[in-house]
Write an enzyme that holds these catalytic residues in place. Structure first.
Site, PDB file in Angstrom:
ATOM      1  N   ASN A 134      -9.758   0.079  -0.048  1.00  0.00           N
ATOM      2  CA  ASN A 134      -8.278   0.209  -0.090  1.00  0.00           C
ATOM      3  C   ASN A 134      -7.808  -0.510  -1.341  1.00  0.00           C
ATOM      4  OD1 ASN A 134      -5.786  -0.211   0.243  1.00  0.00           O
ATOM      5  ND2 ASN A 134      -5.936  -1.197   2.197  1.00  0.00           N
ATOM      6  N   CYS A 150       0.771  -1.231  -0.183  1.00  0.00           N
ATOM      7  CA  CYS A 150       0.063   0.004  -0.163  1.00  0.00           C
ATOM      8  C   CYS A 150       0.922   1.309   0.103  1.00  0.00           C
ATOM      9  CB  CYS A 150      -0.911  -0.046   1.079  1.00  0.00           C
ATOM     10  SG  CYS A 150      -2.110  -1.356   1.019  1.00  0.00           S
ATOM     11  N   HIS A 209      -2.996   7.303   2.169  1.00  0.00           N
ATOM     12  CA  HIS A 209      -3.451   6.092   1.853  1.00  0.00           C
ATOM     13  C   HIS A 209      -4.866   5.945   2.362  1.00  0.00           C
ATOM     14  CE1 HIS A 209      -3.790   1.859   1.002  1.00  0.00           C
ATOM     15  NE2 HIS A 209      -3.637   1.489   2.179  1.00  0.00           N
TER      16      HIS A 209
HETATM   17  O1  UT7 Z   1      -3.255  -1.048   3.612  1.00  0.00           O
HETATM   18  C1  UT7 Z   1      -2.929  -1.931   4.927  1.00  0.00           C
HETATM   19  C2  UT7 Z   1      -4.228  -2.694   5.027  1.00  0.00           C
HETATM   20  N1  UT7 Z   1      -5.058  -3.004   5.964  1.00  0.00           N
HETATM   21  C3  UT7 Z   1      -5.722  -2.185   6.841  1.00  0.00           C
HETATM   22  O2  UT7 Z   1      -5.577  -0.873   6.809  1.00  0.00           O
HETATM   23  C4  UT7 Z   1      -6.567  -2.629   7.895  1.00  0.00           C
HETATM   24  C5  UT7 Z   1      -6.227  -2.147   9.360  1.00  0.00           C
HETATM   25  N2  UT7 Z   1      -7.328  -2.434  10.228  1.00  0.00           N
HETATM   26  C6  UT7 Z   1      -8.630  -1.961  10.227  1.00  0.00           C
HETATM   27  O3  UT7 Z   1      -8.917  -1.337   9.523  1.00  0.00           O
HETATM   28  C7  UT7 Z   1      -9.574  -2.824  11.267  1.00  0.00           C
HETATM   29  O4  UT7 Z   1      -8.730  -3.411  12.005  1.00  0.00           O
HETATM   30  C8  UT7 Z   1     -10.559  -3.412  10.502  1.00  0.00           C
HETATM   31  C9  UT7 Z   1     -11.595  -2.598  10.054  1.00  0.00           C
HETATM   32  C10 UT7 Z   1      -9.986  -4.566   9.706  1.00  0.00           C
HETATM   33  C11 UT7 Z   1     -11.560  -4.340  11.761  1.00  0.00           C
HETATM   34  O5  UT7 Z   1     -12.148  -3.246  12.674  1.00  0.00           O
HETATM   35  P1  UT7 Z   1     -11.808  -3.488  14.116  1.00  0.00           P
HETATM   36  O6  UT7 Z   1     -12.460  -2.546  14.840  1.00  0.00           O
HETATM   37  O7  UT7 Z   1     -10.337  -3.714  14.498  1.00  0.00           O
HETATM   38  O8  UT7 Z   1     -12.641  -4.762  14.295  1.00  0.00           O
HETATM   39  P2  UT7 Z   1     -12.230  -6.110  15.060  1.00  0.00           P
HETATM   40  O9  UT7 Z   1     -11.412  -6.784  13.956  1.00  0.00           O
HETATM   41  O10 UT7 Z   1     -11.763  -5.906  16.281  1.00  0.00           O
HETATM   42  O11 UT7 Z   1     -13.690  -7.133  14.983  1.00  0.00           O
HETATM   43  C12 UT7 Z   1     -14.674  -6.681  15.781  1.00  0.00           C
HETATM   44  C13 UT7 Z   1     -15.910  -7.660  15.594  1.00  0.00           C
HETATM   45  C14 UT7 Z   1     -15.504  -9.131  15.533  1.00  0.00           C
HETATM   46  O12 UT7 Z   1     -16.208  -9.665  16.445  1.00  0.00           O
HETATM   47  P3  UT7 Z   1     -16.183 -10.049  18.012  1.00  0.00           P
HETATM   48  O13 UT7 Z   1     -15.124 -11.090  18.014  1.00  0.00           O
HETATM   49  O14 UT7 Z   1     -16.116  -8.978  18.588  1.00  0.00           O
HETATM   50  O15 UT7 Z   1     -17.430 -10.735  18.134  1.00  0.00           O
HETATM   51  C15 UT7 Z   1     -15.349  -9.586  14.175  1.00  0.00           C
HETATM   52  O16 UT7 Z   1     -15.495 -10.985  14.202  1.00  0.00           O
HETATM   53  O17 UT7 Z   1     -16.198  -7.546  14.415  1.00  0.00           O
HETATM   54  C16 UT7 Z   1     -16.418  -8.612  13.769  1.00  0.00           C
HETATM   55  N3  UT7 Z   1     -16.180  -8.271  12.358  1.00  0.00           N
HETATM   56  C17 UT7 Z   1     -17.236  -8.308  11.248  1.00  0.00           C
HETATM   57  N4  UT7 Z   1     -18.340  -8.022  11.581  1.00  0.00           N
HETATM   58  C18 UT7 Z   1     -19.184  -7.889  10.609  1.00  0.00           C
HETATM   59  C19 UT7 Z   1     -15.060  -8.507  11.455  1.00  0.00           C
HETATM   60  N5  UT7 Z   1     -15.261  -8.124  10.220  1.00  0.00           N
HETATM   61  C20 UT7 Z   1     -16.685  -8.104  10.073  1.00  0.00           C
HETATM   62  C21 UT7 Z   1     -17.497  -7.719   9.043  1.00  0.00           C
HETATM   63  N6  UT7 Z   1     -18.838  -7.458   9.328  1.00  0.00           N
HETATM   64  N7  UT7 Z   1     -17.227  -7.683   7.862  1.00  0.00           N
END
Ligand code: UT7
Length: 328
Positions: A285, A114, A255
């Protein structure tokens, strides 16, 4: 005055197919509210089977060359920032070279995920500043949706496809151009975001690849924590080295991975919303494509004009991160 690398043309290209959050609700257990709140993304563009990094890169490059009024034959060099090239080899930059008919140019790809455009622009600018090249085409492009596991809701909602390209020309007696760059990396973070099958460690169709992931793996929370720090660190280091303050920035083009990450970087720099370019809601992204697409749309919208100070910053798999200050 030293020779400067000035951006004289810019263009971008995205696939026509739109995948909305509502479409994703039919594929995985997710919903528009979660995706919007956690990422800011509403829709993204998805390549067809025929569309590739080189086809998007060629389209964006032709637009950039037309704006710069530069003939492909006048290019000395093509640098393409991508990690999802058409093939392991030859390089995608060679395919773009053939596609635009740049018969006098060397070509190479640069792998910085990225941050691919940040690194590629820095590399191309250094070639111009050293006198090695006069006219360079720089492309940032990725097609990550081709490498997504469409049953993994934690990654499949995040990515989109797209390309942006700029023409850089050696220019004398100007204060415009790529002013300075900061590039950083930390390979100990490789386990946080990777695609392990298809390289020499686990070649596709080999015994070593059995049981390994052939789609993107990402530890979202770790990458999120890293990203929030990295964006701020790269920008602050760059501004310190230039003895500049954030008030002197006219436009911030970060980004586009996640609106919350963009907001936190803007907050750390104290930038008001009108100085922050955001299009993550439309494209998700797009990895290497994200920053040049943002710059290109900012020009189209009249938000980016000659003489402005533009700060770009990116982070990604590697881990890598970096920032460019461009006087447009
Ligand atoms: O260019 C580099 C590429 N990557 C990035 O920039 C990604 C950086 N990370 C992020 O942007 C965030 O960590 C995410 C958007 C990927 C995730 O957001 P988060 O607030 O960190 O959520 P989380 O991973 O802590 O998940 C929270 C909850 C989980 O459920 P439980 O375990 O709390 O019950 C996940 O299973 O959200 C759940 N979850 C979803 N729910 C609905 C994860 N993905 C989804 C989804 N829809 N698509």
């Amino acid at each position: 005055m030293p020779t400067k690398a000035v951006i004289t043309g810019i263009g971008h290209a995205v696939p026509t197919k739109v995948l909305s959050n509502a479409d994703l609700e039919k594929l995985v257990d997710t919903n528009d509210e979660w995706i919007t709140q956690r990422t800011g993304i509403k829709e993204r563009r998805i390549c067809s089977a025929e569309e590739t990094c080189s086809s998007l890169g060629i389209e964006a490059s032709k637009k950039a060359l037309a704006m710069a009024n530069v003939s492909p034959n006048d290019l000395n060099l093509i640098v393409c920032g991508t990690v999802t090239g058409d093939m392991l080899f030859p390089s995608t930059s060679c395919l773009i070279q053939a596609g635009i008919g740049a018969t006098n140019a060397g070509s190479y790809d640069l792998g910085a995920a990225c941050a691919g455009f940040i690194y590629s622009l820095a590399s191309a600018a250094a070639m111009i500043e050293s006198g090695a090249s006069k006219k360079v085409l720089v492309i940032g492009v990725d097609t990550l949706t081709k490498f997504v596991d469409w049953t993994d809701r934690s990654t499949c909602v995040l990515f989109g496809d797209g390309a942006g390209a700029v023409v850089l020309e050696a220019t004398e007696n100007t204060d415009r151009g790529v002013v300075k760059t900061v590039l950083l990396s930390d390979g100990t973070g490789a386990p946080h975001i990777n695609l392990e099958v298809g390289g020499s460690r686990y070649p596709s169709c080999s015994v070593q690849a059995e049981g390994k992931r052939s789609s993107i793996f990402m530890a979202g929370a770790e990458v999120y924590r890293f990203a929030v720090n990295a964006m701020g660190e790269a920008c602050c280091r760059l501004l310190d080295e230039l003895n500049m303050t954030p008030e002197e920035i006219d436009l911030f083009v970060p980004h586009q991975a996640n609106l919350r990450i963009i907001d936190s970087a803007a907050k750390r720099l104290g930038l008001p919303p009108e100085k922050v370019f955001v299009n993550v809601q439309k494209y998700g992204n797009t990895s290497g494509g994200s920053i040049p697409i943002g710059l290109s749309e900012a020009v189209e919208e009249g938000r980016l004009k000659p003489g402005m100070n533009v700060l770009t910053v990116g982070f990604g798999a590697g881990l890598v991160w970096g920032a460019n200050l461009i006087r447009w």
